[in-house]
Design a protein around this motif. Structure first.
Motif, PDB file in Angstrom:
ATOM      1  N   LEU A  27     -19.579  59.638  -6.093  1.00 34.58           N
ATOM      2  CA  LEU A  27     -19.389  59.676  -4.640  1.00 34.58           C
ATOM      3  C   LEU A  27     -19.976  60.943  -4.025  1.00 34.58           C
ATOM      4  O   LEU A  27     -19.941  62.027  -4.623  1.00 34.58           O
ATOM      5  N   SER A  28     -20.503  60.793  -2.830  1.00 40.93           N
ATOM      6  CA  SER A  28     -20.998  61.952  -2.092  1.00 40.93           C
ATOM      7  C   SER A  28     -19.827  62.670  -1.429  1.00 40.93           C
ATOM      8  O   SER A  28     -18.711  62.147  -1.346  1.00 40.93           O
ATOM      9  N   ARG A  29     -20.091  63.871  -0.945  1.00 46.13           N
ATOM     10  CA  ARG A  29     -19.045  64.647  -0.267  1.00 46.13           C
ATOM     11  C   ARG A  29     -18.543  63.931   0.989  1.00 46.13           C
ATOM     12  O   ARG A  29     -17.355  63.928   1.276  1.00 46.13           O
TER      13      ARG A  29
ATOM     14  N   MET B  43     -13.228  60.118  -7.837  1.00 48.78           N
ATOM     15  CA  MET B  43     -13.937  59.324  -8.836  1.00 48.78           C
ATOM     16  C   MET B  43     -13.939  57.867  -8.412  1.00 48.78           C
ATOM     17  O   MET B  43     -13.048  57.405  -7.691  1.00 48.78           O
ATOM     18  N   VAL B  44     -14.978  57.167  -8.826  1.00 46.56           N
ATOM     19  CA  VAL B  44     -15.104  55.741  -8.507  1.00 46.56           C
ATOM     20  C   VAL B  44     -14.046  54.962  -9.287  1.00 46.56           C
ATOM     21  O   VAL B  44     -13.772  55.247 -10.457  1.00 46.56           O
ATOM     22  N   TYR B  45     -13.438  53.981  -8.614  1.00 45.26           N
ATOM     23  CA  TYR B  45     -12.460  53.102  -9.266  1.00 45.26           C
ATOM     24  C   TYR B  45     -13.044  51.706  -9.391  1.00 45.26           C
ATOM     25  O   TYR B  45     -13.559  51.148  -8.429  1.00 45.26           O
TER      26      TYR B  45
ATOM     27  N   ASP C  56      -9.092  43.717  -6.357  1.00 46.75           N
ATOM     28  CA  ASP C  56      -9.841  42.968  -7.366  1.00 46.75           C
ATOM     29  C   ASP C  56     -11.351  43.090  -7.204  1.00 46.75           C
ATOM     30  O   ASP C  56     -12.105  42.871  -8.163  1.00 46.75           O
ATOM     31  N   THR C  57     -11.801  43.402  -6.008  1.00 43.57           N
ATOM     32  CA  THR C  57     -13.246  43.486  -5.771  1.00 43.57           C
ATOM     33  C   THR C  57     -13.803  44.894  -6.011  1.00 43.57           C
ATOM     34  O   THR C  57     -15.008  45.124  -5.802  1.00 43.57           O
ATOM     35  N   CYS C  58     -12.946  45.827  -6.418  1.00 44.37           N
ATOM     36  CA  CYS C  58     -13.429  47.193  -6.671  1.00 44.37           C
ATOM     37  C   CYS C  58     -14.438  47.178  -7.821  1.00 44.37           C
ATOM     38  O   CYS C  58     -14.173  46.649  -8.898  1.00 44.37           O
ATOM     39  N   GLY C  59     -15.576  47.748  -7.583  1.00 43.91           N
ATOM     40  CA  GLY C  59     -16.705  47.648  -8.506  1.00 43.91           C
ATOM     41  C   GLY C  59     -17.848  46.977  -7.790  1.00 43.91           C
ATOM     42  O   GLY C  59     -18.990  47.451  -7.838  1.00 43.91           O
TER      43      GLY C  59
END
Length: 273
Positions: free
Chosen positions: A177-179, A221-223, A235-238
């Motif tokens: 992720l960007s700032r 952090m990305v989930y 459920d659509t995370c990603g």
């Protein structure tokens, strides 16, 4: 034998005197001119002696500390060479070239405004046939996230020709992720009812209300969704851009927000089970 001993003792005493004198000079050179004195011209012993070149008990003149010299940072060139990192000038030029009107008009950033969300600009790897070529052109990869359709867009710009050589699009790819994205996720959490615990912990720690991401130091952090491990809303995370935050009070403690996930694509907050 007695004369030999006397001569030896004389050398020891003389050597000790030299060492003491040498130490005194070293102290005078090492200490800064204001050591031991207040900033308004106080008279601390070490400071006044070192700064004025005064005399010690032996009456010998002590050396004053030479003024420090700060080396200037070398001026950055407009263009780098070889595998040098991109200069500020190159970075600005690459972004102007990569973000054409078509991409600007057809995409959305993390706030839902016109234009894609810039993720990063990096020096591109050389082509296979150019690895050993010292005169190979410098290229830069510019990556954007388009929140309009959850697409990662990467454009490769040739710095020698000033042209976009290729454009790639990918779905389901989630770079760090960007700032700006981290700040927006924090703002969404603060505004959401599920952010009540975060705000309560912040007030307990500081005595003030939490109203802005700027009041926190936040890493992220990305989930990605794991089957059966989250509520259906995540459920659509990603495919969507989802975030977990790790906030910290400035100059203070960490606040536990690990159970909360912010879906930046849907602009919703959910709690893990």
């Amino acid at each position: 034998m007695r004369k030999i001993v006397r001569r030896h003792l004389g050398k020891v005493v003389a050597g000790t005197g030299i060492a003491v004198a040498g130490t005194a000079v070293m102290i005078a050179v090492t200490l800064p001119g204001s050591a031991g004195a207040d900033e308004s011209g106080g008279t601390g012993t070490a400071g006044s002696t070192a700064s004025t070149g005064g005399t010690g008990q032996s009456g010998q003149q002590q050396a004053a500390a030479p003024p420090g010299a700060v080396e200037q940072v070398p001026a950055e060139g407009e263009k780098g060479t070889g595998r040098d990192p991109l200069t500020d000038g190159e970075t600005a030029r690459v972004e102007r070239i990569a973000l054409n009107r078509q991409l600007l008009e057809s995409s959305e950033n993390v706030e839902g405004k016109r234009g894609p969300q810039r993720i990063g600009i990096d020096l591109a790897e050389p082509e296979a046939a150019e690895v050993d070529d010292p005169n190979a052109p410098r290229r830069a990869d510019v990556s954007y996230y388009d929140y309009k359709d959850d697409t990662l867009v990467t454009r490769t710009v040739n710095l020698d020709t000033g042209k976009v050589e290729r454009t790639g699009t990918q779905h389901g790819v989630q770079p760090p992720l960007s700032r700006a994205e981290t700040a927006e996720a924090t703002a969404l959490l603060i505004a959401d009812p599920l952010g009540a615990g975060l705000k309560a912990d912040y007030k307990d720690a500081t005595g003030t209300e939490l109203t802005s991401p700027d009041q926190l130091l936040v890493t992220s952090m990305v989930y990605r969704a794991t089957p059966g491990a989250q509520p259906a809303v995540l459920d659509t995370c990603g495919e969507h851009r989802c975030v977990r935050l790790f906030p910290k009070v400035r100059n203070g403690s960490w606040i536990d927000a690990r159970s909360l996930v912010i879906d930046l694509s849907a602009r919703k907050v959910a709690k893990l089970g």
